[in-house]
Design a protein around this motif. Structure first.
Motif, PDB file in Angstrom:
ATOM      1  N   ALA A 107       0.824  -1.206   0.000  1.00  0.00           N
ATOM      2  CA  ALA A 107       0.000   0.000   0.000  1.00  0.00           C
ATOM      3  C   ALA A 107       0.859   1.258   0.000  1.00  0.00           C
ATOM      4  CB  ALA A 107      -0.935  -0.007   1.216  1.00  0.00           C
ATOM      5  N   ILE A 108       1.919   1.271   0.805  1.00  0.00           N
ATOM      6  CA  ILE A 108       2.827   2.424   0.837  1.00  0.00           C
ATOM      7  C   ILE A 108       3.516   2.594  -0.510  1.00  0.00           C
ATOM      8  CG2 ILE A 108       4.931   3.328   1.896  1.00  0.00           C
ATOM      9  CD1 ILE A 108       4.079   1.934   4.495  1.00  0.00           C
ATOM     10  N   ASP A 109       3.920   1.493  -1.120  1.00  0.00           N
ATOM     11  CA  ASP A 109       4.580   1.538  -2.431  1.00  0.00           C
ATOM     12  C   ASP A 109       3.657   2.136  -3.490  1.00  0.00           C
ATOM     13  OD1 ASP A 109       6.695   0.499  -4.444  1.00  0.00           O
ATOM     14  OD2 ASP A 109       4.830  -0.420  -5.154  1.00  0.00           O
ATOM     15  N   ARG A 110       2.393   1.708  -3.519  1.00  0.00           N
ATOM     16  CA  ARG A 110       1.456   2.240  -4.520  1.00  0.00           C
ATOM     17  C   ARG A 110       1.128   3.706  -4.239  1.00  0.00           C
ATOM     18  NH1 ARG A 110       3.131  -0.469  -8.032  1.00  0.00           N
ATOM     19  NH2 ARG A 110       1.664   0.652  -9.348  1.00  0.00           N
ATOM     20  N   TYR A 111       1.072   4.071  -2.960  1.00  0.00           N
ATOM     21  CA  TYR A 111       0.809   5.472  -2.596  1.00  0.00           C
ATOM     22  C   TYR A 111       1.928   6.379  -3.122  1.00  0.00           C
ATOM     23  CZ  TYR A 111       0.469   9.651   0.302  1.00  0.00           C
ATOM     24  OH  TYR A 111       0.405  10.954   0.724  1.00  0.00           O
ATOM     25  N   LEU A 112       3.179   5.973  -2.916  1.00  0.00           N
ATOM     26  CA  LEU A 112       4.304   6.775  -3.397  1.00  0.00           C
ATOM     27  C   LEU A 112       4.320   6.855  -4.917  1.00  0.00           C
ATOM     28  CD1 LEU A 112       7.131   5.513  -0.988  1.00  0.00           C
ATOM     29  CD2 LEU A 112       5.889   7.682  -0.893  1.00  0.00           C
ATOM     30  N   ARG A 113       3.870   5.781  -5.567  1.00  0.00           N
ATOM     31  CA  ARG A 113       3.902   5.755  -7.032  1.00  0.00           C
ATOM     32  C   ARG A 113       2.942   6.777  -7.639  1.00  0.00           C
ATOM     33  NH1 ARG A 113       6.216   2.319 -10.617  1.00  0.00           N
ATOM     34  NH2 ARG A 113       5.318   2.304 -12.701  1.00  0.00           N
TER      35      ARG A 113
END
Length: 330
Positions: A107-113
């Motif tokens: 979730a954090i990875d997709r948010y940063l993307r």
């Protein structure tokens, strides 16, 4: 002398339980091994997001290989020393915790993307993704092994010496206040709340960007549409995790806060089944929702099971543009 009906009924329930758990274990191991194989075969999927997905798949494989067999053994109530039973119970908690932390990392990875698309590749490197995966597993071990350092039911077994054996049951060695306050409220509810907030923000940002580009056709529009599709798939994984794991935690809360409340045994079994079934569902989500994953899976199936040759997965020779990287994910 014939066996009593109660014993026969108990044996029948045990056999049904073991049969269902065995089927779930096989499906979980097979499906998640295929997830790992697909990511290894298709170089286009070897990005930071799928690094975390592989971590989640490894945790789900461990559910089939370790957690379910241990759950079966513990349910049968074999006799062993207190700390042996406690350690086996802690292994169940470690694997569960690694799953939810892997979902949080995704979730954090997709948010940063979607929040910082131009700086994403600079900030979220493959090396940092590996470090994040290691941290997830280290944190899982630390939180799962907390009962080993004192937060357990050893005091309730004070009449037993350290060498004496007990009937190994999860609730015999694990304290319910640990399961409710620390494990559920601290390490399930909080991460799930953060994930819900992150995906809500992801969808808000994507919708806003798509509305800005509603009248124009550009790479940015294509980028955010692809991100929206992948975010929906990964949010579905989080939703299934919540649906499958909340029942057993709710049962624990009822047992802890209302000790006089009657909970039928089959309700506990259903809660356990649902928590284990979750490990077999994730590969289905990837296969049906992520096109590139599905295509690679079909190629592997044709080659290995149907003895048919497959066309090699095309790999770009030059550095792909931002929109092409998104296509690789989907």
């Amino acid at each position: 002398m014939s066996s009593s009906p109660g014993i026969k009924s108990r044996e029948h329930v045990d056999m049904v339980y073991i049969s269902i758990e065995t089927a779930i274990a096989l499906a979980s191991v097979l499906g998640n091994v295929l997830v790992v194989v697909v990511v290894c075969v298709n170089r286009a999927l070897r990005n930071t997001t799928f690094c975390f997905i592989v971590s989640l798949a490894v945790a789900d494989i461990a559910v089939g290989v370790l957690v379910i067999p241990l759950a079966i053994i513990i349910s049968l109530g074999f006799s062993t020393q207190f700390y042996t039973c406690l350690f086996l119970s802690c292994l169940l908690l470690i694997i569960t915790q690694s799953s939810i932390l892997s979902l949080l990392a995704i979730a954090i990875d997709r948010y940063l993307r979607v929040k910082i698309p131009t700086r994403y590749c600079i900030i979220v490197t493959q090396g940092r993704a590996y470090v994040a995966v290691c941290l997830c597993w280290i944190l899982s071990f630390l939180t799962g092994l907390v009962p080993m350092i004192g937060w357990n039911n050893r005091d309730a077994q004070a009449n037993h010496s350290s060498s004496s054996e007990i009937v190994c049951k999860f609730t015999t060695v694990i304290r319910m206040d640990y399961m409710v306050y620390f494990n559920f409220f601290g390490w399930v509810v909080v991460p799930l709340t953060i994930m819900i907030a992150l995906y809500a923000e992801i969808f808000r940002v994507i919708r806003r960007q798509l509305n800005r580009r509603a009248e124009a056709t550009c790479d940015g529009d294509r980028y955010y549409r692809k991100e929206l599709k992948l975010a929906k798939s990964l949010a579905l994984v989080v939703f299934l995790f919540a649906v499958c794991w909340l029942p057993i935690h709710i049962i624990n809360c009822i047992d802890f806060f209302c000790s006089k409340c009657y909970l039928p045994k089959f309700a506990t079994y259903i809660g356990i089944f649902m928590s284990h079934v979750n490990s077999a569902l994730n590969p289905l989500v990837y296969a049906f929702r992520i096109k590139r994953f599905r295509v690679t899976l079909v190629q592997i199936t044709r080659r290995c099971m149907l003895c048919k040759s497959t066309e090699p997965t095309p790999c770009p020779t030059s550095t792909p543009a931002i929109t092409e990287k998104v296509d690789a994910n989907l």
